[in-house]
Design a protein around this motif. Structure first.
Motif, PDB file in Angstrom:
ATOM      1  N   GLN A   1      89.316  70.263  32.201  1.00 17.10           N
ATOM      2  CA  GLN A   1      88.439  69.897  33.436  1.00 17.10           C
ATOM      3  C   GLN A   1      89.110  68.805  34.101  1.00 17.10           C
ATOM      4  O   GLN A   1      89.645  67.824  33.419  1.00 17.10           O
ATOM      5  CB  GLN A   1      86.916  69.622  33.191  1.00 17.10           C
ATOM      6  CG  GLN A   1      86.202  70.952  32.695  1.00 17.10           C
ATOM      7  CD  GLN A   1      84.952  70.509  32.594  1.00 17.10           C
ATOM      8  OE1 GLN A   1      84.443  69.676  32.022  1.00 17.10           O
ATOM      9  NE2 GLN A   1      83.864  71.213  33.256  1.00 17.10           N
ATOM     10  N   ALA A   2      88.861  68.556  35.479  1.00 15.92           N
ATOM     11  CA  ALA A   2      89.406  67.213  36.281  1.00 15.92           C
ATOM     12  C   ALA A   2      88.608  67.455  37.502  1.00 15.92           C
ATOM     13  O   ALA A   2      88.163  68.412  38.162  1.00 15.92           O
ATOM     14  CB  ALA A   2      90.794  67.285  36.528  1.00 15.92           C
ATOM     15  N   ALA A   3      88.406  66.290  38.041  1.00 15.08           N
ATOM     16  CA  ALA A   3      87.552  65.753  39.350  1.00 15.08           C
ATOM     17  C   ALA A   3      88.697  65.358  40.379  1.00 15.08           C
ATOM     18  O   ALA A   3      89.577  64.675  40.155  1.00 15.08           O
ATOM     19  CB  ALA A   3      86.756  64.712  39.087  1.00 15.08           C
ATOM     20  N   LEU A   4      89.114  66.370  41.191  1.00 16.41           N
ATOM     21  CA  LEU A   4      89.952  66.349  42.293  1.00 16.41           C
ATOM     22  C   LEU A   4      89.305  65.660  43.630  1.00 16.41           C
ATOM     23  O   LEU A   4      88.344  66.419  44.148  1.00 16.41           O
ATOM     24  CB  LEU A   4      90.521  67.246  42.557  1.00 16.41           C
ATOM     25  CG  LEU A   4      91.972  67.431  43.567  1.00 16.41           C
ATOM     26  CD1 LEU A   4      93.134  66.557  43.059  1.00 16.41           C
ATOM     27  CD2 LEU A   4      92.262  68.722  43.898  1.00 16.41           C
ATOM     28  N   ARG A   5      89.644  64.638  44.116  1.00 17.44           N
ATOM     29  CA  ARG A   5      89.337  64.063  45.493  1.00 17.44           C
ATOM     30  C   ARG A   5      90.480  64.092  46.323  1.00 17.44           C
ATOM     31  O   ARG A   5      91.593  63.789  46.303  1.00 17.44           O
ATOM     32  CB  ARG A   5      88.810  62.679  45.197  1.00 17.44           C
ATOM     33  CG  ARG A   5      88.377  61.883  46.486  1.00 17.44           C
ATOM     34  CD  ARG A   5      87.776  60.843  46.500  1.00 17.44           C
ATOM     35  NE  ARG A   5      87.428  60.040  47.507  1.00 17.44           N
ATOM     36  CZ  ARG A   5      86.470  59.121  48.112  1.00 17.44           C
ATOM     37  NH1 ARG A   5      85.509  59.145  47.258  1.00 17.44           N
ATOM     38  NH2 ARG A   5      86.411  58.625  49.124  1.00 17.44           N
ATOM     39  N   VAL A   6      90.067  64.845  47.585  1.00 16.83           N
ATOM     40  CA  VAL A   6      90.906  64.838  48.765  1.00 16.83           C
ATOM     41  C   VAL A   6      90.553  64.133  49.885  1.00 16.83           C
ATOM     42  O   VAL A   6      89.444  64.273  50.621  1.00 16.83           O
ATOM     43  CB  VAL A   6      91.270  66.207  49.119  1.00 16.83           C
ATOM     44  CG1 VAL A   6      92.141  66.431  50.390  1.00 16.83           C
ATOM     45  CG2 VAL A   6      91.486  67.185  48.110  1.00 16.83           C
ATOM     46  N   THR A   7      91.044  62.894  50.305  1.00 13.08           N
ATOM     47  CA  THR A   7      90.515  61.961  51.199  1.00 13.08           C
ATOM     48  C   THR A   7      91.600  62.025  52.667  1.00 13.08           C
ATOM     49  O   THR A   7      92.766  62.040  52.591  1.00 13.08           O
ATOM     50  CB  THR A   7      90.407  60.420  50.794  1.00 13.08           C
ATOM     51  OG1 THR A   7      89.935  60.468  49.383  1.00 13.08           O
ATOM     52  CG2 THR A   7      89.903  59.619  51.789  1.00 13.08           C
ATOM     53  N   LEU A   8      90.895  62.165  53.714  1.00 15.63           N
ATOM     54  CA  LEU A   8      91.602  62.243  54.956  1.00 15.63           C
ATOM     55  C   LEU A   8      91.139  60.685  55.723  1.00 15.63           C
ATOM     56  O   LEU A   8      90.102  60.732  56.076  1.00 15.63           O
ATOM     57  CB  LEU A   8      91.404  63.300  55.929  1.00 15.63           C
ATOM     58  CG  LEU A   8      92.178  63.433  57.205  1.00 15.63           C
ATOM     59  CD1 LEU A   8      93.591  63.564  57.120  1.00 15.63           C
ATOM     60  CD2 LEU A   8      91.397  64.401  57.968  1.00 15.63           C
ATOM     61  N   ILE A   9      92.136  59.865  55.812  1.00  8.29           N
ATOM     62  CA  ILE A   9      92.032  58.721  56.426  1.00  8.29           C
ATOM     63  C   ILE A   9      92.393  58.852  57.885  1.00  8.29           C
ATOM     64  O   ILE A   9      93.678  59.189  58.177  1.00  8.29           O
ATOM     65  CB  ILE A   9      92.552  57.376  55.470  1.00  8.29           C
ATOM     66  CG1 ILE A   9      92.086  57.374  54.240  1.00  8.29           C
ATOM     67  CG2 ILE A   9      92.427  56.144  56.378  1.00  8.29           C
ATOM     68  CD1 ILE A   9      92.708  56.400  53.439  1.00  8.29           C
ATOM     69  N   GLY A  10      91.673  58.315  59.061  1.00  9.40           N
ATOM     70  CA  GLY A  10      91.965  58.532  59.988  1.00  9.40           C
ATOM     71  C   GLY A  10      92.963  57.379  60.872  1.00  9.40           C
ATOM     72  O   GLY A  10      92.575  56.536  61.689  1.00  9.40           O
ATOM     73  N   GLY A  11      94.168  57.273  60.148  1.00 10.03           N
ATOM     74  CA  GLY A  11      95.097  56.479  60.829  1.00 10.03           C
ATOM     75  C   GLY A  11      95.472  55.294  60.014  1.00 10.03           C
ATOM     76  O   GLY A  11      95.058  54.927  59.016  1.00 10.03           O
ATOM     77  N   HIS A  12      96.657  54.754  60.570  1.00 10.64           N
ATOM     78  CA  HIS A  12      97.321  53.447  59.795  1.00 10.64           C
ATOM     79  C   HIS A  12      96.605  52.200  60.313  1.00 10.64           C
ATOM     80  O   HIS A  12      96.121  52.156  61.577  1.00 10.64           O
ATOM     81  CB  HIS A  12      98.885  53.506  60.268  1.00 10.64           C
ATOM     82  CG  HIS A  12      99.358  54.609  59.076  1.00 10.64           C
ATOM     83  ND1 HIS A  12      99.833  54.536  58.034  1.00 10.64           N
ATOM     84  CD2 HIS A  12      99.490  55.867  59.692  1.00 10.64           C
ATOM     85  CE1 HIS A  12     100.372  55.691  57.658  1.00 10.64           C
ATOM     86  NE2 HIS A  12     100.282  56.407  58.459  1.00 10.64           N
ATOM     87  N   GLY A  13      96.755  51.213  59.666  1.00  9.73           N
ATOM     88  CA  GLY A  13      96.392  49.876  60.129  1.00  9.73           C
ATOM     89  C   GLY A  13      94.961  49.768  59.696  1.00  9.73           C
ATOM     90  O   GLY A  13      94.415  50.173  58.761  1.00  9.73           O
ATOM     91  N   THR A  14      94.291  48.360  60.080  1.00 13.42           N
ATOM     92  CA  THR A  14      92.954  48.158  59.607  1.00 13.42           C
ATOM     93  C   THR A  14      92.101  47.913  60.905  1.00 13.42           C
ATOM     94  O   THR A  14      92.588  47.317  62.006  1.00 13.42           O
ATOM     95  CB  THR A  14      93.032  46.871  58.780  1.00 13.42           C
ATOM     96  OG1 THR A  14      93.671  45.650  59.388  1.00 13.42           O
ATOM     97  CG2 THR A  14      93.956  47.324  57.359  1.00 13.42           C
ATOM     98  N   GLY A  15      90.848  48.030  60.671  1.00 11.31           N
ATOM     99  CA  GLY A  15      89.911  47.628  61.596  1.00 11.31           C
ATOM    100  C   GLY A  15      89.930  48.560  62.964  1.00 11.31           C
ATOM    101  O   GLY A  15      90.386  49.623  62.954  1.00 11.31           O
ATOM    102  N   PRO A  16      89.440  48.025  64.092  1.00  6.65           N
ATOM    103  CA  PRO A  16      89.539  48.885  65.103  1.00  6.65           C
ATOM    104  C   PRO A  16      90.729  49.242  65.726  1.00  6.65           C
ATOM    105  O   PRO A  16      90.860  50.075  66.752  1.00  6.65           O
ATOM    106  CB  PRO A  16      88.566  47.850  66.265  1.00  6.65           C
ATOM    107  CG  PRO A  16      88.766  46.377  65.761  1.00  6.65           C
ATOM    108  CD  PRO A  16      88.706  46.881  64.041  1.00  6.65           C
ATOM    109  N   ASP A  17      91.704  48.370  65.184  1.00 11.82           N
ATOM    110  CA  ASP A  17      93.145  48.705  65.836  1.00 11.82           C
ATOM    111  C   ASP A  17      93.879  49.752  65.168  1.00 11.82           C
ATOM    112  O   ASP A  17      95.059  50.094  65.402  1.00 11.82           O
ATOM    113  CB  ASP A  17      94.053  47.239  65.730  1.00 11.82           C
ATOM    114  CG  ASP A  17      93.417  46.312  66.679  1.00 11.82           C
ATOM    115  OD1 ASP A  17      93.060  46.762  67.639  1.00 11.82           O
ATOM    116  OD2 ASP A  17      93.442  44.976  66.215  1.00 11.82           O
TER     117      ASP A  17
END
Length: 255
Positions: free
Chosen positions: A57-73
């Motif tokens: 057994q394993a728990a798999l997490r798939v994460t989609l991050i909306g862009g490079h950089g930090t904050g509103p930029d």
């Protein structure tokens, strides 16, 4: 910046349970928040699953991050797909206790009904519940209706009828929630989806949470009061067995 969506799946010997349903929910979330989803996301997941074949057994997490950089930029045109696995946690055989905690869920909120990286409120609800001596939180919405756990759907058996919050209440369209709907459709206990009052939980014969990593989790105490006899009930235990069987059928995992 919290601009991202994710899915967490249970993997059995390299086979992810209900992968198509998880991918569909991830795609809907990506569309809702205008985050470009890589076309090869399923291929990337399948490559990762091959690595997990030696593990039961394993728990798999798939994460989609909306862009490079930090904050509103951050540049939303350059999303990042992150995939990682870990050992899944265990569920207490005795069941869990829950307590009302956390700020009310807004059913009309922009992130309600989606698995996003903005789940600080859910984590805070669980923290407060544990300060009260409970294992998990029980959250309600702006109108006082029950929504679910910090990160789980909730079902209530009361007077021979199984009740669960409808999506309009702000609950998540959970994958395991969907499996329970299928299993109960094959049985004799009717399932009703509607707004659920707290009093109905306090008068319940049995209660259980559902979650993709933990499956079906019996709830034996609400706000310090026992649910039924204070132990996992026969309906919940029977449903747990049916769920394990369904997982085995779809993943090829021995029961």
């Amino acid at each position: 910046m919290g601009m991202g969506v994710f899915e967490t799946l249970m993997v059995h010997r390299g086979v992810a349970f209900r992968l198509p349903q998880h991918l569909d929910r991830l795609r809907r979330a990506a569309v809702r928040f205008a985050i470009p989803l890589p076309q090869n996301v399923e291929e990337e997941i399948q490559l990762f699953l091959k690595v997990l074949r030696p593990f039961d057994q394993a728990a798999l997490r798939v994460t989609l991050i909306g862009g490079h950089g930090t904050g509103p930029d951050s540049d939303p045109g350059k999303p990042r797909l992150l995939i990682h696995a870990r050992t899944p946690g265990s569920v207490p055989i005795r069941g869990i206790s829950v307590a009302r905690a956390g700020s009310p869920v807004n059913p009309l909120g922009a992130t309600t009904g989606f698995k996003t990286l903005n789940y600080l409120e859910a984590l805070d609800a669980r923290r407060v519940a544990r300060l009260k001596g409970a294992d998990d939180a029980l959250r309600t919405n702006l109108w006082g209706e029950v929504v679910g756990g910090a990160m789980a759907n909730v079902f209530v058996l009361r007077r021979g009828v199984l009740l669960t919050p409808n999506l309009e209440s702000g609950t998540l369209p959970g994958i395991t929630r969907g499996v329970v709907r299928e299993l109960t459709a094959e049985g004799t206990v009717p399932l009703v989806e509607r707004g659920l009052g707290l009093r109905e939980l306090l008068e319940a014969d049995e209660i259980f949470f559902t979650n993709s990593l933990k499956g079906i989790v019996p709830v034996v105490s609400v706000d310090g009061g026992e649910v039924g006899d204070g132990v996992p009930g026969p309906f919940t235990r029977g449903l747990e067995e049916a769920y394990v069987k369904r997982v085995a059928e779809e993943t090829g995992r021995p029961e």
